[in-house]
Design a protein around this motif. Structure first.
Motif, PDB file in Angstrom:
ATOM      1  N   LYS A  48       2.794   1.653  -3.361  1.00 53.33           N
ATOM      2  CA  LYS A  48       1.968   1.703  -4.617  1.00 53.33           C
ATOM      3  C   LYS A  48       1.668   3.260  -4.855  1.00 53.33           C
ATOM      4  O   LYS A  48       1.488   3.777  -5.882  1.00 53.33           O
ATOM      5  CB  LYS A  48       0.540   1.160  -4.410  1.00 53.33           C
ATOM      6  N   ILE A  49       1.713   4.225  -3.766  1.00 54.19           N
ATOM      7  CA  ILE A  49       1.272   5.626  -4.180  1.00 54.19           C
ATOM      8  C   ILE A  49       2.704   6.282  -4.590  1.00 54.19           C
ATOM      9  O   ILE A  49       2.663   7.591  -5.007  1.00 54.19           O
ATOM     10  CB  ILE A  49       0.929   6.312  -2.689  1.00 54.19           C
ATOM     11  N   GLU A 103       3.666   5.473  -7.392  1.00 59.63           N
ATOM     12  CA  GLU A 103       3.432   5.324  -8.897  1.00 59.63           C
ATOM     13  C   GLU A 103       1.843   5.705  -9.206  1.00 59.63           C
ATOM     14  O   GLU A 103       1.560   6.304 -10.343  1.00 59.63           O
ATOM     15  CB  GLU A 103       3.378   3.854  -9.624  1.00 59.63           C
ATOM     16  N   LEU A 104       1.170   5.632  -8.124  1.00 60.41           N
ATOM     17  CA  LEU A 104      -0.494   6.188  -8.226  1.00 60.41           C
ATOM     18  C   LEU A 104      -0.689   6.963  -7.388  1.00 60.41           C
ATOM     19  O   LEU A 104      -0.313   7.181  -6.418  1.00 60.41           O
ATOM     20  CB  LEU A 104      -1.391   4.800  -8.224  1.00 60.41           C
ATOM     21  N   SER A 105      -1.727   8.017  -7.835  1.00 54.65           N
ATOM     22  CA  SER A 105      -2.283   8.898  -6.833  1.00 54.65           C
ATOM     23  C   SER A 105      -2.876   8.226  -5.658  1.00 54.65           C
ATOM     24  O   SER A 105      -3.365   7.030  -5.840  1.00 54.65           O
ATOM     25  CB  SER A 105      -3.203   9.873  -7.530  1.00 54.65           C
ATOM     26  N   LYS A 124      -5.899   8.671  -4.852  1.00 58.44           N
ATOM     27  CA  LYS A 124      -7.266   8.399  -5.126  1.00 58.44           C
ATOM     28  C   LYS A 124      -7.324   7.177  -6.144  1.00 58.44           C
ATOM     29  O   LYS A 124      -8.213   6.376  -5.884  1.00 58.44           O
ATOM     30  CB  LYS A 124      -7.596   9.722  -5.690  1.00 58.44           C
ATOM     31  N   LYS A 125      -6.422   7.092  -6.735  1.00 53.71           N
ATOM     32  CA  LYS A 125      -6.350   6.003  -7.945  1.00 53.71           C
ATOM     33  C   LYS A 125      -6.171   4.683  -7.094  1.00 53.71           C
ATOM     34  O   LYS A 125      -6.532   3.603  -7.729  1.00 53.71           O
ATOM     35  CB  LYS A 125      -5.556   6.209  -8.892  1.00 53.71           C
ATOM     36  N   ALA A 126      -5.267   4.721  -6.121  1.00 56.98           N
ATOM     37  CA  ALA A 126      -4.675   3.412  -5.405  1.00 56.98           C
ATOM     38  C   ALA A 126      -5.814   3.088  -4.428  1.00 56.98           C
ATOM     39  O   ALA A 126      -5.716   1.832  -3.763  1.00 56.98           O
ATOM     40  CB  ALA A 126      -3.581   3.808  -4.701  1.00 56.98           C
ATOM     41  N   GLN A 127      -6.983   3.662  -4.181  1.00 51.09           N
ATOM     42  CA  GLN A 127      -7.872   3.377  -3.125  1.00 51.09           C
ATOM     43  C   GLN A 127      -8.815   1.976  -3.737  1.00 51.09           C
ATOM     44  O   GLN A 127      -9.296   1.749  -4.858  1.00 51.09           O
ATOM     45  CB  GLN A 127      -8.953   4.541  -3.160  1.00 51.09           C
ATOM     46  N   THR A 128      -8.775   0.995  -2.809  1.00 46.55           N
ATOM     47  CA  THR A 128      -9.168  -0.222  -3.282  1.00 46.55           C
ATOM     48  C   THR A 128     -10.268  -0.653  -1.854  1.00 46.55           C
ATOM     49  O   THR A 128     -10.160   0.201  -0.840  1.00 46.55           O
ATOM     50  CB  THR A 128      -8.419  -1.445  -3.321  1.00 46.55           C
ATOM     51  N   THR A 161       0.738  -1.235   0.023  1.00 40.31           N
ATOM     52  CA  THR A 161      -0.102  -0.111  -0.023  1.00 40.31           C
ATOM     53  C   THR A 161       0.815   1.244  -0.153  1.00 40.31           C
ATOM     54  O   THR A 161       0.739   2.187  -0.518  1.00 40.31           O
ATOM     55  CB  THR A 161      -0.958   0.048   1.233  1.00 40.31           C
TER      56      THR A 161
END
Length: 233
Positions: free
Chosen positions: A183-184, A186-188, A190-194, A180
């Motif tokens: 991941k951020i 590479e991703l914002s 918001k886009k990383a939220q699962t 987790t």
């Protein structure tokens, strides 16, 4: 050679002292904030004490350039009558955890360019990432840091409690925590939220709530609503 006087007994002071001792261009002296009767002169005096003590401690220091290490206290919170500055490191410091200062952002502030250059030179002796940050910006950075660090760590504590209550080893969650966090890069966020909240999976949410005590349920509901509403509670 830069001479540094480090004032304070906490985690920040301890880690800085160790780092400066290993920096060849730095001559560091470390004193307690309770022992300010006679203190040595230095190019930079760093006050690494609690926020509430900064004003009182700084008022007792006559050295030419005094800085503090707080994220939430303005530069003018220093009460010395000489030049002022800030040497704030955006990192969490724990007693028994080694800090890699090459990865730590240094947020620097001073009253003039020469002092800023001196702070930057000091920071570069142990680190690599320097930012010119004023007092208002630093307050907002510190606030954001509370969310991503202190609050997140409290959620780890709740997750650990849930694991203990159900005889599950907390270490089973550590790969997920690491993924987790990475991941951020590479991703914002918001886009990383699962998870069930972003999917509006009401069945799973209900099942989760049935497993929690009342305090945990309250926190779960607040976060779920925030995620579903795009942070608009």
């Amino acid at each position: 050679m830069i001479s540094v006087l480090l004032v304070g007994n906490g985690n920040v002071a301890a880690h800085l002292h160790t780092a400066f001792l290993n920096a060849p261009a730095i001559n560091v002296t470390h004193v307690s904030s309770r022992d300010l009767e006679i203190i040595p002169q230095a190019d930079i005096t760093i006050i690494a004490v609690s926020d509430d003590a900064i004003a009182e401690v700084s008022s007792k220091i006559k050295n030419h350039f005094v800085v503090h290490t707080s994220g939430s206290v303005a530069m003018n919170g220093l009460k010395n009558t000489t030049r002022k500055g800030v040497f704030y490191m955006l990192q969490t410091f724990s007693k028994d955890k080694i800090v890699d200062f090459s990865e730590v952002p240094f947020c620097l502030e001073s009253e003039n360019e020469n002092d800023y250059n001196l702070l930057e030179k000091l920071a570069k002796s142990i680190g690599k990432k320097m930012y010119a940050i004023n007092s208002e910006q630093r307050k907002t950075i510190h606030l954001a840091a509370v969310f991503v660090n202190n609050f997140t760590n409290h959620l780890y504590k709740i997750g650990n409690d849930i694991c203990k209550e159900n005889n599950v080893p907390f270490e089973i969650l550590q790969p997920l925590i690491k993924e987790t966090a990475s991941k951020i890069e590479e991703l914002s966020p918001k886009k990383a939220q699962t998870g069930p909240a972003i999917r509006n999976d009401e069945k799973t949410i209900k099942n989760h709530l049935n497993l929690l005590d009342k305090k945990q349920q309250k926190i779960y509901k607040i976060f779920t609503k925030s995620i579903q509403n795009g942070d608009k509670l």
